[in-house]
Design a protein around this motif. Structure first.
Motif, mmCIF file in Angstrom:
data_model
loop_
_atom_site.group_PDB
_atom_site.id
_atom_site.type_symbol
_atom_site.label_atom_id
_atom_site.label_comp_id
_atom_site.label_asym_id
_atom_site.label_seq_id
_atom_site.Cartn_x
_atom_site.Cartn_y
_atom_site.Cartn_z
ATOM 1 N N ASN A 47 0.827 -1.215 0.000
ATOM 2 C CA ASN A 47 0.000 0.000 0.000
ATOM 3 C C ASN A 47 0.862 1.266 0.000
ATOM 4 O OD1 ASN A 47 -2.372 -1.424 -0.044
ATOM 5 N ND2 ASN A 47 -2.643 -1.385 2.167
ATOM 6 N N VAL A 48 1.949 1.263 0.758
ATOM 7 C CA VAL A 48 2.838 2.430 0.786
ATOM 8 C C VAL A 48 3.458 2.663 -0.587
ATOM 9 C CG1 VAL A 48 5.021 3.307 1.715
ATOM 10 C CG2 VAL A 48 3.326 2.319 3.249
ATOM 11 N N VAL A 49 3.915 1.594 -1.227
ATOM 12 C CA VAL A 49 4.522 1.722 -2.554
ATOM 13 C C VAL A 49 3.483 2.234 -3.553
ATOM 14 C CG1 VAL A 49 5.535 0.427 -4.469
ATOM 15 C CG2 VAL A 49 6.311 0.010 -2.140
ATOM 16 N N ALA A 50 2.264 1.702 -3.489
ATOM 17 C CA ALA A 50 1.214 2.146 -4.410
ATOM 18 C C ALA A 50 0.847 3.605 -4.171
ATOM 19 C CB ALA A 50 -0.019 1.261 -4.257
ATOM 20 N N THR A 51 0.780 4.026 -2.918
ATOM 21 C CA THR A 51 0.441 5.414 -2.598
ATOM 22 C C THR A 51 1.509 6.375 -3.106
ATOM 23 O OG1 THR A 51 -0.724 4.664 -0.618
ATOM 24 C CG2 THR A 51 -0.126 6.986 -0.709
ATOM 25 N N ILE A 52 2.764 6.028 -2.875
ATOM 26 C CA ILE A 52 3.853 6.888 -3.353
ATOM 27 C C ILE A 52 3.857 6.944 -4.877
ATOM 28 C CG2 ILE A 52 6.362 7.116 -3.488
ATOM 29 C CD1 ILE A 52 6.478 5.985 -0.645
ATOM 30 N N ASP A 53 3.599 5.819 -5.519
ATOM 31 C CA ASP A 53 3.579 5.774 -6.979
ATOM 32 C C ASP A 53 2.458 6.649 -7.535
ATOM 33 O OD1 ASP A 53 4.502 4.808 -9.501
ATOM 34 O OD2 ASP A 53 2.730 3.499 -9.566
ATOM 35 N N ARG A 54 1.263 6.562 -6.905
ATOM 36 C CA ARG A 54 0.139 7.397 -7.352
ATOM 37 C C ARG A 54 0.432 8.880 -7.147
ATOM 38 N NH1 ARG A 54 -3.760 5.789 -3.807
ATOM 39 N NH2 ARG A 54 -3.034 3.683 -3.522
ATOM 40 N N ALA A 55 1.030 9.240 -6.010
ATOM 41 C CA ALA A 55 1.331 10.640 -5.729
ATOM 42 C C ALA A 55 2.358 11.185 -6.726
ATOM 43 C CB ALA A 55 1.852 10.782 -4.304
ATOM 44 N N LEU A 56 3.367 10.376 -7.045
ATOM 45 C CA LEU A 56 4.354 10.819 -8.024
ATOM 46 C C LEU A 56 3.749 10.905 -9.421
ATOM 47 C CD1 LEU A 56 7.517 8.857 -6.848
ATOM 48 C CD2 LEU A 56 7.136 11.322 -6.718
ATOM 49 N N ALA A 57 2.842 9.971 -9.742
ATOM 50 C CA ALA A 57 2.207 9.999 -11.062
ATOM 51 C C ALA A 57 1.337 11.254 -11.235
ATOM 52 C CB ALA A 57 1.375 8.743 -11.265
ATOM 53 N N LYS A 58 0.689 11.708 -10.155
ATOM 54 C CA LYS A 58 -0.121 12.929 -10.211
ATOM 55 C C LYS A 58 0.744 14.138 -10.564
ATOM 56 C CE LYS A 58 -3.960 12.245 -7.074
ATOM 57 N NZ LYS A 58 -4.524 12.615 -5.780
ATOM 58 N N GLN A 59 1.967 14.136 -10.037
ATOM 59 C CA GLN A 59 2.872 15.251 -10.313
ATOM 60 C C GLN A 59 3.654 15.052 -11.598
ATOM 61 O OE1 GLN A 59 5.349 15.438 -6.861
ATOM 62 N NE2 GLN A 59 3.732 16.290 -5.560
ATOM 63 N N GLY A 60 3.450 13.906 -12.244
ATOM 64 C CA GLY A 60 4.148 13.632 -13.488
ATOM 65 C C GLY A 60 5.599 13.231 -13.283
#
Length: 110
Positions: free
Chosen positions: A40-53
């Motif tokens: 879940n932590v890895v997925a959350t960080i990945d989603r947050a970085l993807a939002k910022q491109g």
């Protein structure tokens, strides 16, 4: 033996702190929860970085190399490779600090 030097239970039984040879049902449950929490932590960080491109090399490497908890075999969730053991596997709870380390990858075939 009688007198002041009689054998006591810890002395006659070997180690006082014995480690059971297999994980309990609740230890397995907590291990699965820990694996899911990391996912879940890895997925959350990945989603947050993807939002910022943006992307992070470490996160991408983790996603490519490490299996998620549902993809792992029970053998890999609860045991680790150890070349000194008879069948090359030992319970993960025999590893010091096993709750803090990621032991997701083991040699293939073992």
């Amino acid at each position: 033996m009688f007198g002041p030097f009689r054998a006591t239970n810890p002395l006659s039984g070997g180690l006082l702190w014995k480690v059971p040879w297999r994980l309990s049902r609740m230890q397995k449950l907590r291990q699965r929860e820990r694996l899911r929490a990391v996912d879940n932590v890895v997925a959350t960080i990945d989603r947050a970085l993807a939002k910022q491109g943006e992307t992070a090399k470490a996160i991408e490497r983790w996603k490519n190399e490490m299996p998620a908890e549902p993809e792992m075999l029970p053998k890999d969730k609860y045991t680790i490779f150890d070349r000194k053991e008879k069948k090359y596997r030992k319970g993960i709870h025999k590893l010091p600090k096993w709750t803090r380390l990621s032991q997701r990858l083991n040699p293939p075939g073992f």
